[in-house]
Design a protein around this motif. Structure first.
Motif, PDB file in Angstrom:
ATOM      1  N   SER A  36     -28.615  59.173  40.968  1.00  0.00           N
ATOM      2  CA  SER A  36     -28.574  60.632  40.955  1.00  0.00           C
ATOM      3  C   SER A  36     -29.453  61.222  39.866  1.00  0.00           C
ATOM      4  CB  SER A  36     -27.133  61.116  40.790  1.00  0.00           C
ATOM      5  OG  SER A  36     -26.643  60.740  39.517  1.00  0.00           O
ATOM      6  N   GLY A  37     -29.817  60.401  38.879  1.00  0.00           N
ATOM      7  CA  GLY A  37     -30.652  60.921  37.808  1.00  0.00           C
ATOM      8  C   GLY A  37     -31.400  59.794  37.124  1.00  0.00           C
ATOM      9  N   ASP A  38     -32.298  60.182  36.213  1.00  0.00           N
ATOM     10  CA  ASP A  38     -33.083  59.161  35.522  1.00  0.00           C
ATOM     11  C   ASP A  38     -32.308  58.523  34.385  1.00  0.00           C
ATOM     12  OD1 ASP A  38     -35.903  61.328  35.882  1.00  0.00           O
ATOM     13  OD2 ASP A  38     -35.349  59.564  37.057  1.00  0.00           O
ATOM     14  N   ASP A  39     -31.391  59.280  33.836  1.00  0.00           N
ATOM     15  CA  ASP A  39     -30.755  58.822  32.605  1.00  0.00           C
ATOM     16  C   ASP A  39     -29.240  58.738  32.785  1.00  0.00           C
ATOM     17  OD1 ASP A  39     -30.346  60.126  29.261  1.00  0.00           O
ATOM     18  OD2 ASP A  39     -30.549  58.059  29.988  1.00  0.00           O
ATOM     19  N   VAL A  40     -28.820  58.090  33.836  1.00  0.00           N
ATOM     20  CA  VAL A  40     -27.387  58.034  34.114  1.00  0.00           C
ATOM     21  C   VAL A  40     -26.730  56.991  33.223  1.00  0.00           C
ATOM     22  CG1 VAL A  40     -25.647  57.644  35.884  1.00  0.00           C
ATOM     23  CG2 VAL A  40     -27.814  58.713  36.487  1.00  0.00           C
ATOM     24  N   LYS A  41     -25.612  57.370  32.636  1.00  0.00           N
ATOM     25  CA  LYS A  41     -24.917  56.452  31.754  1.00  0.00           C
ATOM     26  C   LYS A  41     -24.168  55.389  32.557  1.00  0.00           C
ATOM     27  CE  LYS A  41     -24.371  59.823  28.147  1.00  0.00           C
ATOM     28  NZ  LYS A  41     -25.773  59.565  27.825  1.00  0.00           N
ATOM     29  N   MET A  42     -23.541  54.505  31.808  1.00  0.00           N
ATOM     30  CA  MET A  42     -22.739  53.489  32.476  1.00  0.00           C
ATOM     31  C   MET A  42     -21.568  54.170  33.171  1.00  0.00           C
ATOM     32  SD  MET A  42     -22.625  50.239  29.968  1.00  0.00           S
ATOM     33  CE  MET A  42     -22.024  51.109  28.550  1.00  0.00           C
ATOM     34  N   ILE A  43     -21.153  53.587  34.255  1.00  0.00           N
ATOM     35  CA  ILE A  43     -20.099  54.188  35.061  1.00  0.00           C
ATOM     36  C   ILE A  43     -18.856  53.319  34.983  1.00  0.00           C
ATOM     37  CG2 ILE A  43     -19.485  54.939  37.380  1.00  0.00           C
ATOM     38  CD1 ILE A  43     -22.573  55.054  37.883  1.00  0.00           C
ATOM     39  N   SER A  44     -17.747  53.931  34.611  1.00  0.00           N
ATOM     40  CA  SER A  44     -16.520  53.145  34.518  1.00  0.00           C
ATOM     41  C   SER A  44     -16.095  52.690  35.911  1.00  0.00           C
ATOM     42  CB  SER A  44     -15.402  53.973  33.884  1.00  0.00           C
ATOM     43  OG  SER A  44     -14.707  54.698  34.868  1.00  0.00           O
ATOM     44  N   GLY A  45     -15.318  51.646  35.960  1.00  0.00           N
ATOM     45  CA  GLY A  45     -14.896  51.109  37.247  1.00  0.00           C
ATOM     46  C   GLY A  45     -14.046  52.081  38.030  1.00  0.00           C
ATOM     47  N   GLU A  46     -13.419  52.993  37.288  1.00  0.00           N
ATOM     48  CA  GLU A  46     -12.497  53.918  37.964  1.00  0.00           C
ATOM     49  C   GLU A  46     -13.183  55.168  38.475  1.00  0.00           C
ATOM     50  OE1 GLU A  46      -8.680  53.099  35.164  1.00  0.00           O
ATOM     51  OE2 GLU A  46     -10.439  54.090  34.328  1.00  0.00           O
ATOM     52  N   ALA A  47     -14.348  55.478  37.955  1.00  0.00           N
ATOM     53  CA  ALA A  47     -15.026  56.715  38.364  1.00  0.00           C
ATOM     54  C   ALA A  47     -15.305  56.764  39.865  1.00  0.00           C
ATOM     55  CB  ALA A  47     -16.298  56.912  37.549  1.00  0.00           C
TER      56      ALA A  47
ATOM     57  N   ILE B  44     -23.149  63.740  56.434  1.00  0.00           N
ATOM     58  CA  ILE B  44     -23.328  62.591  55.547  1.00  0.00           C
ATOM     59  C   ILE B  44     -24.312  62.931  54.432  1.00  0.00           C
ATOM     60  CG2 ILE B  44     -24.204  60.226  55.391  1.00  0.00           C
ATOM     61  CD1 ILE B  44     -23.156  59.794  58.239  1.00  0.00           C
ATOM     62  N   GLU B  45     -25.409  63.577  54.803  1.00  0.00           N
ATOM     63  CA  GLU B  45     -26.394  63.963  53.786  1.00  0.00           C
ATOM     64  C   GLU B  45     -25.778  64.902  52.758  1.00  0.00           C
ATOM     65  OE1 GLU B  45     -30.115  64.014  56.854  1.00  0.00           O
ATOM     66  OE2 GLU B  45     -30.169  65.452  55.203  1.00  0.00           O
ATOM     67  N   CYS B  46     -24.962  65.831  53.244  1.00  0.00           N
ATOM     68  CA  CYS B  46     -24.301  66.771  52.337  1.00  0.00           C
ATOM     69  C   CYS B  46     -23.388  66.031  51.371  1.00  0.00           C
ATOM     70  CB  CYS B  46     -23.487  67.796  53.127  1.00  0.00           C
ATOM     71  SG  CYS B  46     -24.496  68.984  54.014  1.00  0.00           S
ATOM     72  N   CYS B  47     -22.719  65.018  51.880  1.00  0.00           N
ATOM     73  CA  CYS B  47     -21.804  64.261  51.031  1.00  0.00           C
ATOM     74  C   CYS B  47     -22.571  63.524  49.946  1.00  0.00           C
ATOM     75  CB  CYS B  47     -21.010  63.287  51.890  1.00  0.00           C
ATOM     76  SG  CYS B  47     -19.541  62.696  51.055  1.00  0.00           S
ATOM     77  N   VAL B  48     -23.690  62.928  50.314  1.00  0.00           N
ATOM     78  CA  VAL B  48     -24.518  62.230  49.334  1.00  0.00           C
ATOM     79  C   VAL B  48     -25.008  63.213  48.277  1.00  0.00           C
ATOM     80  CG1 VAL B  48     -26.680  60.968  48.990  1.00  0.00           C
ATOM     81  CG2 VAL B  48     -25.225  60.423  50.927  1.00  0.00           C
ATOM     82  N   GLU B  49     -25.399  64.390  48.739  1.00  0.00           N
ATOM     83  CA  GLU B  49     -25.867  65.412  47.808  1.00  0.00           C
ATOM     84  C   GLU B  49     -24.743  65.853  46.885  1.00  0.00           C
ATOM     85  OE1 GLU B  49     -28.991  65.827  47.877  1.00  0.00           O
ATOM     86  OE2 GLU B  49     -28.915  67.161  46.146  1.00  0.00           O
ATOM     87  N   PHE B  50     -23.548  65.899  47.420  1.00  0.00           N
ATOM     88  CA  PHE B  50     -22.368  66.235  46.618  1.00  0.00           C
ATOM     89  C   PHE B  50     -22.176  65.215  45.507  1.00  0.00           C
ATOM     90  CE2 PHE B  50     -18.294  67.898  45.619  1.00  0.00           C
ATOM     91  CZ  PHE B  50     -17.397  66.841  45.506  1.00  0.00           C
ATOM     92  N   ILE B  51     -22.295  63.944  45.870  1.00  0.00           N
ATOM     93  CA  ILE B  51     -22.159  62.888  44.865  1.00  0.00           C
ATOM     94  C   ILE B  51     -23.239  63.042  43.802  1.00  0.00           C
ATOM     95  CG2 ILE B  51     -22.210  60.408  44.423  1.00  0.00           C
ATOM     96  CD1 ILE B  51     -21.145  59.958  47.235  1.00  0.00           C
ATOM     97  N   ASN B  52     -24.462  63.321  44.244  1.00  0.00           N
ATOM     98  CA  ASN B  52     -25.557  63.513  43.293  1.00  0.00           C
ATOM     99  C   ASN B  52     -25.244  64.634  42.315  1.00  0.00           C
ATOM    100  OD1 ASN B  52     -27.341  61.536  44.123  1.00  0.00           O
ATOM    101  ND2 ASN B  52     -28.239  62.808  45.704  1.00  0.00           N
ATOM    102  N   LEU B  53     -24.795  65.743  42.879  1.00  0.00           N
ATOM    103  CA  LEU B  53     -24.498  66.915  42.057  1.00  0.00           C
ATOM    104  C   LEU B  53     -23.410  66.625  41.033  1.00  0.00           C
ATOM    105  CD1 LEU B  53     -24.979  70.099  41.839  1.00  0.00           C
ATOM    106  CD2 LEU B  53     -22.858  70.268  43.105  1.00  0.00           C
ATOM    107  N   VAL B  54     -22.300  66.085  41.519  1.00  0.00           N
ATOM    108  CA  VAL B  54     -21.174  65.819  40.626  1.00  0.00           C
ATOM    109  C   VAL B  54     -21.519  64.717  39.631  1.00  0.00           C
ATOM    110  CG1 VAL B  54     -18.734  65.192  40.506  1.00  0.00           C
ATOM    111  CG2 VAL B  54     -19.549  66.589  42.381  1.00  0.00           C
ATOM    112  N   SER B  55     -22.326  63.752  40.067  1.00  0.00           N
ATOM    113  CA  SER B  55     -22.748  62.686  39.152  1.00  0.00           C
ATOM    114  C   SER B  55     -23.561  63.253  38.008  1.00  0.00           C
ATOM    115  CB  SER B  55     -23.604  61.643  39.872  1.00  0.00           C
ATOM    116  OG  SER B  55     -22.845  60.913  40.791  1.00  0.00           O
ATOM    117  N   SER B  56     -24.509  64.121  38.338  1.00  0.00           N
ATOM    118  CA  SER B  56     -25.335  64.726  37.297  1.00  0.00           C
ATOM    119  C   SER B  56     -24.477  65.492  36.311  1.00  0.00           C
ATOM    120  CB  SER B  56     -26.360  65.683  37.904  1.00  0.00           C
ATOM    121  OG  SER B  56     -27.229  64.980  38.732  1.00  0.00           O
ATOM    122  N   GLU B  57     -23.561  66.270  36.850  1.00  0.00           N
ATOM    123  CA  GLU B  57     -22.703  67.060  35.981  1.00  0.00           C
ATOM    124  C   GLU B  57     -21.793  66.169  35.145  1.00  0.00           C
ATOM    125  OE1 GLU B  57     -23.196  70.299  35.760  1.00  0.00           O
ATOM    126  OE2 GLU B  57     -21.783  70.279  34.070  1.00  0.00           O
TER     127      GLU B  57
END
Lengths: 116, 156
Positions: A36-47, B44-57
């Protein structure tokens, strides 16, 4: 690759709320998270577990909103445009506007696309 | 398809399994409702985008707290920030339930592993002991105990 069904069952142990035993595969979620990004941190197993549930809720909301659009059109088949309409109508789905816009560029509802 | 397409897990964008997604989507709708294939793909694409968004945040939240690992709490905070606060309660409940289930599983596993809680060296030693016992039983049964090689050489 098509073994995803069994795979998800094994990984998630069938944890789910209101829907059936189907859950999203945690490893796949983790992979998406990492990309999702270039600088993603480590991800816990529960996340990923938290993500799995959040995704389910997200799909549920988006699906149901899309379905409402379908019903308004007195149809029984959920179309891509219904999903697009639901996205546009919902504030928190703003991040998807570009995604559905790209997809619906072939829609016949845009008369301005017809070149004169 | 080029060879790279088959092999390449690195370059290909990870997506969610279509079969599982389709089942989840269908379960949320009345049984007689159909979902067009392009709608499924878009969901499905929307869901992946959702994961991307929440992951970034989540990544941001994690950084702000100066932690190195994205934890469930960071994800929950991210959901709130992004306007998905309604999800938090259910997500948290599912997470708690999963913890309970996992603990139960490890307790069951604990029963099994407690009986054999030894290191590899201990296990080898245990094995040697069992061999010795078995040998003793064999030797006890025979008329003349079997002499080890060194003794024989002494006799001769």
């Amino acid at each position: 690759m098509r073994q995803a069904g069994r795979y998800s069952g094994m990984l998630c142990g069938g944890l789910s709320g209101r829907s059936g035993p189907h859950s999203l595969p945690l490893a796949r979620i983790k992979k998406i998270m990492k990309k999702s990004g270039d600088d993603v941190k480590m991800i816990s197993g529960e996340a990923p577990i938290v993500f799995s549930k959040a995704c389910e809720l997200f799909i549920e909301e988006l699906t149901q909103r899309s379905w409402m659009v379908t019903m308004q059109g007195k149809r029984r088949t959920l179309h891509k445009d219904d999903v697009a309409s639901a996205v546009i109508a919902t504030d928190i789905f703003d991040f998807l506007v570009n995604l559905v816009d790209n997809n619906s560029s072939n829609s016949m509802d845009n008369p301005e696309d017809i070149s004169s | 398809m080029e060879p790279m397409d088959i092999v390449g897990k690195s370059k290909e964008d990870a997506s969610l399994p279509k079969a599982t997604m389709t089942k989840i989507i269908k379960e949320m709708l009345p049984p007689d409702v159909r979902v067009a294939r392009d709608a499924q793909d878009l969901l499905i694409e929307c869901c992946v985008e959702f994961i991307n968004l929440v992951s970034s945040e989540s990544n941001e939240v994690c950084s702000k707290e100066e932690k190195r690992t994205i934890a469930p709490e960071h994800v929950l905070k991210a959901l709130e920030v992004l306007g998905f606060g309604e999800y938090i309660e259910e997500v948290y409940a599912a997470y708690e339930q999963h913890k309970v289930e996992t603990t139960q599983d490890s307790l069951k596993g604990g029963k099994w592993s407690n009986g054999a809680e030894m290191t590899e060296e201990e296990a080898v030693a245990e094995q040697q002991r069992m061999f010795a016992e078995a040998r003793a039983r064999m030797n006890g049964g025979a008329i003349a105990p079997k002499q080890p090689e060194t003794d024989r050489s002494l006799e001769s």
